[in-house]
Write an enzyme that holds these catalytic residues in place. Structure first.
Site, mmCIF file in Angstrom:
data_model
loop_
_atom_site.group_PDB
_atom_site.id
_atom_site.type_symbol
_atom_site.label_atom_id
_atom_site.label_comp_id
_atom_site.label_asym_id
_atom_site.label_seq_id
_atom_site.Cartn_x
_atom_site.Cartn_y
_atom_site.Cartn_z
ATOM 1 N N MET A 107 0.842 -1.186 0.000
ATOM 2 C CA MET A 107 0.000 0.000 0.000
ATOM 3 C C MET A 107 0.879 1.239 0.000
ATOM 4 O O MET A 107 1.930 1.278 0.631
ATOM 5 C CB MET A 107 -0.891 -0.013 1.226
ATOM 6 C CG MET A 107 -1.812 1.167 1.320
ATOM 7 S SD MET A 107 -2.818 1.073 2.798
ATOM 8 C CE MET A 107 -1.564 1.100 4.053
ATOM 9 N N CYS A 108 0.429 2.228 -0.726
ATOM 10 C CA CYS A 108 1.165 3.485 -0.763
ATOM 11 C C CYS A 108 0.358 4.522 -0.033
ATOM 12 O O CYS A 108 -0.715 4.910 -0.478
ATOM 13 C CB CYS A 108 1.388 3.911 -2.215
ATOM 14 S SG CYS A 108 2.335 5.416 -2.356
ATOM 15 N N ILE A 109 0.846 4.939 1.093
ATOM 16 C CA ILE A 109 0.092 5.898 1.879
ATOM 17 C C ILE A 109 1.073 6.880 2.501
ATOM 18 O O ILE A 109 2.134 6.497 3.006
ATOM 19 C CB ILE A 109 -0.768 5.166 2.937
ATOM 20 C CG1 ILE A 109 -1.679 6.140 3.650
ATOM 21 C CG2 ILE A 109 0.062 4.390 3.906
ATOM 22 C CD1 ILE A 109 -2.745 5.422 4.456
#
Lengths: 173, 520
Positions: A107-109
């Site tokens: 996930m890219c957060i």
């Protein structure tokens, strides 16, 4: 680092005693506070929620018909936590611009990026940010560019796809 | 021989009249009667028959070895186009027609774990063994040439995610197949082979495929030409100059990876290899985008304080937001310039890695955060501080060996940024404000891209940076704050200095369009 365990234990107690809506947390292994199982409900207003009526019979008929998909996540807290950010992976496949559509589920957060992480960020805020990400994808910071493209150009189709995969993977089985 | 018998069935090609043969319907006729186009099927796949090269069935070709005769009918393309290949679309990608009617075949070949076993798909209708044999010879030759270069297949990798899909043709090349060959037997591995075949059905072309095969056979001097462009790079004795993009890749990755784990000869023609290299780069630079550390002097200089009601409120209770332990009135904490306080240990542990307040991300050594944050990609560079003078810097360098590597990472990034700014300004006489933690030491990672995920921090031309670094060594640091002010004044809009050279090339490849986009 003992201090990290202390803080993690504290945070775990906080999250389990007063769990935020749609987030359930448990330890993968009771003896190790560094690995958390998280079950995230897809936000009701998102394509990550599914209508359960068609799947289940009468038991749910009079309760809410729409229920979030159940997304399993693995949250790993490094021993350097809180000086290093936690690592979160979706164990359930998600059709989402910012989550890799593979069995890694990276996930890219923003909050978890090395340059943005700060020790005062809590696991809870990471989890709510993840929930928020499901509601509001950030296509400009995408990991799955094709999905991001679809999100931008054809929202209806994107929603349909996301729903389809939610039904396929995230109905809590 | 059967020449006489054959001439009974065939038109006489040795006479004055030229005979044309149609490869499609096996018709034959005199050139002066019907021209080059087949009167039977109107096909254009025809050939003028000459005694040296007679494509007709039953005719002997004196010049070619008897084994090759069947190749007159062997059509490597037709062999598989008959089969309903589910990936037929891919063939289009791999067989392309070059200028002058030549044909390029590009295919990915994977050899399997049995060094001697040659995997050959049967060609329907091919004579028993003959084409296969030729193919095998050829592939053995290739295998020998390329054998030493083949990298053993990587354990744990699926091996299915090739950059190129399955071989579109039936040919599979084993490796190390020639007995007594020089190449060591290689188990597993794959390579991409690009062949260049003469046009096969062209009147101006070499007359038949036997010509091609025999040419390939005596091609011991030339197969490198065939495989040069796509063969796995970096093999033993294969260090001659290579042109084109793959050569750049090879040199680049060789440079990048050699000092780390000596993986010369890495082929990066598959997604997995590329992935691996990217992961390696990322592992080596875990936090290259994060703010650099604060100096121990600055950390030590932070004011310590006993907590009182002003910080804790009337309840007299609070918690350190790093360790989340409760604190009480009278506990000693350190106070950051932003008025956030922490346990000394907690603050020190964080500041030793990143010069930002754990709560508000404000740097402790200046008015600006020490490095970029997502909302602040173009960091302001007003970092001049009176107390961070040159002697302190030198002291730090000599006394902090254990942290050198981490500092080096941070400092290098700062230097890159500064060099980008400087290059953008194009005022060579103006030194950037040297970062306090600038380490002049060198290591191989210097040239690597800062990080995969955040292209905007990547540096510009290395030459600029090196040049500046070396100059910095000989420059007294006394004018630092003045320089910093100046650079902060003119830093805007200078970050988009596009670099050249392999690093930039790599960066552009990896970052796609984002890079430029972000920096502009």
């Amino acid at each position: 680092m003992a201090s990290s365990q202390k803080r993690i234990t504290k945070e775990l107690a906080e999250v389990t005693s007063d769990p935020p809506v749609g987030i359930k947390v448990s330890l993968v292994d009771e003896s190790n506070v560094h690995n958390w199982n998280v079950i995230l409900d897809g936000p009701p207003d998102s394509p990550y929620a599914v209508c359960l009526l068609s799947h289940t019979s009468s038991s749910l008929a009079n309760s809410k018909l729409i229920q979030g998909g159940k997304f399993k996540l693995l949250l790993v807290l490094p021993t350097e936590y809180p000086f290093k950010p936690p690592v979160i992976n979706f164990k359930t496949r998600v059709y989402h611009p910012n989550i890799t559509f593979d069995d890694k589920g990276s996930m890219c957060i923003g909050i978890l990026k090395a340059e943005a992480w700060k020790p005062s960020s809590k696991i809870l805020s990471v989890l709510t940010a993840t929930q928020q990400l499901l509601s509001e994808p950030v296509p400009d910071d995408a990991l799955e560019s094709a999905i991001a493209e679809k999100f931008k150009s054809d929202r209806k189709d994107f929603n349909a796809e996301a729903k389809k995969y939610t039904k396929q993977y995230a109905t809590g089985k | 021989m059967d020449n006489n018998q054959a001439s009974g069935r065939h038109l006489d090609a040795s006479g004055p009249r030229e005979v044309v043969y149609c490869h499609q319907c096996e018709n034959e006729w005199y050139l002066d009667e019907n021209g080059l186009e087949c009167p039977g099927c109107e096909g254009e796949v025809t050939e003028i028959v000459s005694p040296e090269s007679d494509p007709r069935p039953g005719q002997t070709v004196p010049a070619s070895p008897p084994d090759l005769r069947d190749l007159h009918h062997h059509n490597p393309w037709a062999a598989d186009s008959d089969v309903s290949d589910p990936e037929e679309a891919d063939i289009e990608e791999h067989i392309s027609h070059g200028p002058g009617g030549s044909v390029f075949i590009s295919q990915t070949i994977r050899s399997h774990g049995r060094p001697r076993a040659t995997q050959s798909r049967r060609h329907p209708g091919a004579g028993p063994g003959n084409p296969n044999e030729v193919v095998r010879d050829f592939q053995s030759m290739l295998g020998n040439l390329m054998g030493p270069n083949l990298r053993p297949g990587q354990p744990g990798r699926s091996g299915q995610d090739d950059l190129f899909p399955r071989p579109p043709m039936g040919l599979r090349f084993g490796s190390g197949g020639v007995p007594g060959g020089a190449g060591p037997g290689v188990i597993g591995g794959r390579f991409t082979y690009t062949g260049r075949l003469p046009p096969r059905n062209d009147a101006q072309a070499p007359p038949d495929i036997a010509t091609y095969v025999s040419r390939s056979h005596h091609a011991s001097q030339s197969p490198r030409n065939y495989i040069r462009w796509h063969g796995p790079p970096g093999g033993a004795g294969d260090h001659e100059a290579r042109g084109g993009m793959p050569a750049g890749l090879q040199a680049l990755f060789g440079t990048l990876l050699n000092p780390a784990n000596a993986r010369a000869g890495d082929a990066v023609y598959s997604q997995e290899a590329l992935d691996q290299i990217i992961s390696t780069l990322m592992e080596q630079h875990p936090s290259s985008n994060a703010p650099g550390p604060a100096s121990p002097d600055a950390i030590a200089a932070l004011p310590k304080k006993k907590l009182d009601e002003t910080q804790l409120g009337p309840e007299g209770k609070g918690e350190c937001s790093v360790c989340m332990d409760d604190v009480h009135i009278g506990d000693e904490v350190v106070m950051l310039p932003c008025n956030h306080w922490f346990h000394e240990i907690c603050a020190g542990a964080w500041l030793g890695e990143h010069n930002t307040c754990p709560i508000c991300r404000k740097g402790i050594e200046g008015n600006a955060p020490a490095a970029s944050s997502p909302s602040n990609s173009r960091r302001s560079s007003q970092t001049g501080q009176p107390w961070s003078s040159r002697p302190e810097r030198l002291h730090r360098r000599s006394s902090l060996g254990s942290r050198l590597s981490r500092e080096n990472t941070g400092g290098r990034n700062e230097a890159r940024l500064d060099s980008i700014r400087n290059a953008g300004r194009l005022t060579p006489t103006e030194e950037s404000g040297p970062r306090r933690w600038q380490i002049v030491g060198d290591d191989f990672t210097r040239g690597m891209p800062g990080s995969y995920s955040s292209p905007r921090r990547r540096d510009s031309e290395m030459s600029v940076e090196n040049q500046r670094d070396s100059r910095r060594v000989h420059t007294s640091g006394s004018d630092r704050s003045r320089d910093s002010r100046r650079s902060s004044g003119s830093a805007s809009g200078s970050g988009n200095n596009g670099g050249t050279g392999p690093i930039s090339w790599l960066r552009d490849r990896f970052s796609g369009g984002n890079d430029r986009h972000n920096r502009d």
